[in-house]
Design a protein around this motif. Structure first.
Motif, PDB file in Angstrom:
ATOM      1  N   PRO A 192      -6.980   0.118  -6.609  1.00  0.00           N
ATOM      2  CA  PRO A 192      -5.866   0.559  -5.755  1.00  0.00           C
ATOM      3  C   PRO A 192      -5.284  -0.546  -4.874  1.00  0.00           C
ATOM      4  CG  PRO A 192      -7.609   2.198  -5.746  1.00  0.00           C
ATOM      5  CD  PRO A 192      -8.149   0.994  -6.478  1.00  0.00           C
ATOM      6  N   THR A 231      -4.810  -3.642  -5.673  1.00  0.00           N
ATOM      7  CA  THR A 231      -3.889  -4.411  -6.508  1.00  0.00           C
ATOM      8  C   THR A 231      -2.644  -3.586  -6.810  1.00  0.00           C
ATOM      9  OG1 THR A 231      -5.739  -5.592  -7.523  1.00  0.00           O
ATOM     10  CG2 THR A 231      -3.654  -5.608  -8.734  1.00  0.00           C
ATOM     11  N   LEU A 232      -2.842  -2.294  -6.969  1.00  0.00           N
ATOM     12  CA  LEU A 232      -1.746  -1.395  -7.326  1.00  0.00           C
ATOM     13  C   LEU A 232      -0.776  -1.164  -6.166  1.00  0.00           C
ATOM     14  CD1 LEU A 232      -0.624   0.423  -9.543  1.00  0.00           C
ATOM     15  CD2 LEU A 232      -2.237   2.189  -8.813  1.00  0.00           C
ATOM     16  N   SER A 233      -1.293  -1.104  -4.955  1.00  0.00           N
ATOM     17  CA  SER A 233      -0.476  -0.770  -3.786  1.00  0.00           C
ATOM     18  C   SER A 233       0.766  -1.651  -3.620  1.00  0.00           C
ATOM     19  CB  SER A 233      -1.334  -0.797  -2.529  1.00  0.00           C
ATOM     20  OG  SER A 233      -0.585  -0.385  -1.426  1.00  0.00           O
ATOM     21  N   VAL A 251      -2.324   8.118  -6.854  1.00  0.00           N
ATOM     22  CA  VAL A 251      -2.630   6.687  -6.907  1.00  0.00           C
ATOM     23  C   VAL A 251      -3.960   6.489  -7.634  1.00  0.00           C
ATOM     24  CG1 VAL A 251      -3.175   4.638  -5.546  1.00  0.00           C
ATOM     25  CG2 VAL A 251      -1.280   6.116  -4.864  1.00  0.00           C
ATOM     26  N   LEU A 276       3.410  -0.692  -6.177  1.00  0.00           N
ATOM     27  CA  LEU A 276       4.067   0.578  -5.852  1.00  0.00           C
ATOM     28  C   LEU A 276       5.065   0.405  -4.723  1.00  0.00           C
ATOM     29  CD1 LEU A 276       0.991   2.970  -6.092  1.00  0.00           C
ATOM     30  CD2 LEU A 276       2.809   2.609  -7.800  1.00  0.00           C
ATOM     31  N   LEU A 300      -6.602  -0.824 -12.847  1.00  0.00           N
ATOM     32  CA  LEU A 300      -6.369  -1.707 -11.698  1.00  0.00           C
ATOM     33  C   LEU A 300      -6.956  -1.050 -10.462  1.00  0.00           C
ATOM     34  CD1 LEU A 300      -2.575  -2.633 -12.064  1.00  0.00           C
ATOM     35  CD2 LEU A 300      -4.519  -4.153 -12.427  1.00  0.00           C
ATOM     36  N   GLN A 357       4.716  -4.408 -13.016  1.00  0.00           N
ATOM     37  CA  GLN A 357       5.548  -3.269 -12.601  1.00  0.00           C
ATOM     38  C   GLN A 357       5.975  -2.437 -13.809  1.00  0.00           C
ATOM     39  OE1 GLN A 357       8.599  -5.436 -10.566  1.00  0.00           O
ATOM     40  NE2 GLN A 357       7.566  -5.308  -8.587  1.00  0.00           N
ATOM     41  N   SER A 414      -4.316   4.322 -10.949  1.00  0.00           N
ATOM     42  CA  SER A 414      -5.249   3.200 -10.919  1.00  0.00           C
ATOM     43  C   SER A 414      -6.184   3.240 -12.129  1.00  0.00           C
ATOM     44  CB  SER A 414      -6.054   3.255  -9.613  1.00  0.00           C
ATOM     45  OG  SER A 414      -7.045   2.280  -9.583  1.00  0.00           O
ATOM     46  N   VAL A 431       3.242  -0.099 -14.694  1.00  0.00           N
ATOM     47  CA  VAL A 431       3.261   1.057 -13.796  1.00  0.00           C
ATOM     48  C   VAL A 431       4.324   2.053 -14.255  1.00  0.00           C
ATOM     49  CG1 VAL A 431       3.810   1.833 -11.438  1.00  0.00           C
ATOM     50  CG2 VAL A 431       2.364  -0.192 -11.788  1.00  0.00           C
ATOM     51  N   LEU A 453      -4.214   2.415 -15.465  1.00  0.00           N
ATOM     52  CA  LEU A 453      -3.858   1.004 -15.590  1.00  0.00           C
ATOM     53  C   LEU A 453      -5.067   0.077 -15.497  1.00  0.00           C
ATOM     54  CD1 LEU A 453      -0.642   0.979 -13.398  1.00  0.00           C
ATOM     55  CD2 LEU A 453      -0.787   0.934 -15.895  1.00  0.00           C
TER      56      LEU A 453
END
Length: 148
Positions: free
Chosen positions: A70, A72-74, A59, A77, A68, A44, A63, A47, A66
């Motif tokens: 999306p 994994t990112l969702s 996004v 977020l 990563l 986090q 993504s 992010v 980072l």
């Protein structure tokens, strides 16, 4: 002093992947007590670093920054939105895309986060010049390991 040809090429302590894995876990452990008071995990925090530097971001762009996917990112977020640090909104220029923006609380958190890098340097006890050299070497490894 032993001759390097006598070293087992499969010896655990000779593996770059092992050194990187242990180093990553160890450094994240240094960050943990610094991030906990802010309610952040290390992913986090990454992010938030990207958003403090580049917000607003799609996004897709976040993504890429980072590195990563999306999926994994969702969840990261969603959690950051739930604790009030960011908002996910439809992009006004492209309704198919989500725009990530910082809330006032998320922007304010940056002031506290500015204390983290010097605290990490102090905790590691490694001179900043050596950390910059390490960063450059790791960036080279990342680039070399990317699929072509």
């Amino acid at each position: 002093m032993s001759d390097r040809t006598d070293i087992d090429p499969l010896a655990l302590e000779e593996q770059v992947c092992f050194a990187l894995s242990v180093a990553a876990r160890s450094v994240v452990a240094v960050y943990r007590p610094l991030l906990e008071p802010m309610g952040l995990t290390h992913p986090q925090y990454l992010v938030m670093l990207a958003l403090w530097q580049h917000a607003p971001l799609s996004v897709r762009r976040l993504s890429k920054l980072l590195q990563l996917d999306p999926g994994t990112l969702s969840p990261l977020l969603k959690r950051l939105e739930a604790i009030g640090y960011l908002r996910r909104e439809r992009d006004h220029t492209d309704e198919r895309s989500l725009a990530i923006t910082l809330t006032p609380e998320g922007r304010k958190l940056r002031d506290r986060a500015e204390q983290i890098p010097p605290a990490v340097v102090r905790r590691l006890g490694i001179p900043p010049a050596d950390l910059r050299t390490l960063h450059a070497a790791l960036t080279q490894v990342i680039a070399a390991a990317r699929p072509h």
